[in-house]
Enzyme design. Structure first.
Site, PDB file in Angstrom:
ATOM      1  N   SER A 128       0.803  -1.217   0.000  1.00 38.40           N
ATOM      2  CA  SER A 128       0.000   0.000   0.000  1.00 38.40           C
ATOM      3  C   SER A 128       0.837   1.267   0.000  1.00 38.40           C
ATOM      4  O   SER A 128       0.290   2.371  -0.103  1.00 38.40           O
ATOM      5  CB  SER A 128      -0.946   0.029   1.211  1.00 38.40           C
ATOM      6  OG  SER A 128      -0.245   0.353   2.381  1.00 38.40           O
ATOM      7  N   LYS A 166       2.237   4.539   7.092  1.00 41.57           N
ATOM      8  CA  LYS A 166       1.389   5.366   6.224  1.00 41.57           C
ATOM      9  C   LYS A 166       1.824   6.823   6.332  1.00 41.57           C
ATOM     10  O   LYS A 166       2.558   7.204   7.251  1.00 41.57           O
ATOM     11  CB  LYS A 166      -0.085   5.276   6.658  1.00 41.57           C
ATOM     12  CG  LYS A 166      -0.728   3.900   6.505  1.00 41.57           C
ATOM     13  CD  LYS A 166      -1.010   3.569   5.061  1.00 41.57           C
ATOM     14  CE  LYS A 166      -1.735   2.240   4.943  1.00 41.57           C
ATOM     15  NZ  LYS A 166      -0.908   1.100   5.387  1.00 41.57           N
TER      16      LYS A 166
END
Length: 211
Positions: A128, A166
């Protein structure tokens, strides 16, 4: 092999083959000594498969070396190598949906970063963050700190037990963990701090990529 990068398997297979050569052992000898099938050892030596944590520790104990000797890439002969800090590799961190983060030392690596800060390393699982050049199997160097600026890439613990990497954004009591992927199926993870515990573990400062 899903869940682990090709580079990590390559490094392990080269290190295992090197240890076998140093001890003048054949793959069949190792299989017999540890009660493994010859195909299992062959898959490890060719980089087809990567051992589970228990098998990795068994190999390290058998050869009498730290696990890092099996999992870390060695510098090329004659190459300048001046590490200033030996830092632990603490389990793995998800770059997809959060996974449980066990602070279990899997080995050690080095960083030449200094300035008195504390660093640790985590192995990436998932894709991701691949658009930010953070790929499955990469080894991230993290500076331990409990705050980051909006937009910085951080390792974040949610619910007190799950860690993820992230881009971090906070506005008031809302934290957004934003993926950066070529896969559009990944979406932002939004947390209300009045309902969910969100804690920054550190800022990603380096990706130890090998070619």
């Amino acid at each position: 092999m899903p869940g682990l990068g090709e580079n990590a398997r390559r490094v392990f297979s080269e290190n295992l083959s090197r240890l076998l050569a140093e001890r003048k052992m054949a793959q069949a000898d190792l299989a017999l000594a540890l009660g493994l099938t010859p195909s299992t050892v062959s898959d490890w030596c060719t980089g087809k498969k990567y051992p589970r944590v228990g098998s990795l520790q068994m190999l390290a104990d058998f050869f009498g070396v730290p696990r890092g000797r099996l999992t870390e890439e060695e510098p090329l002969p004659g190459a300048p190598y001046h590490p200033t800090q030996r830092i632990p590799i603490l389990g793995r961190v998800a770059a997809g949906l959060p996974l449980f983060a066990e602070e279990q030392i899997e080995g050690y690596t080095y960083t030449d970063r200094n300035g008195g800060a504390e660093y640790f390393a985590l192995r990436v699982e998932g894709d991701s963050m691949n658009a930010a050049r953070i790929h499955d199997g990469d080894l991230l160097i993290i500076r331990r700190q409990d705050m980051v600026e909006n937009g910085e890439i951080a390792v974040v613990l949610t619910d007190g037990e799950r860690a993820t990497v992230k881009r971090f954004y906070q506005q008031g009591q809302t934290v957004t963990l934003l993926p950066q992927s070529t896969d559009a199926s990944y979406g932002p993870q939004v947390y209300d701090l009045t309902r969910t515990s969100v804690r920054v573990l550190g800022k990603v400062v380096e990706n130890k990529i090998s070619f």
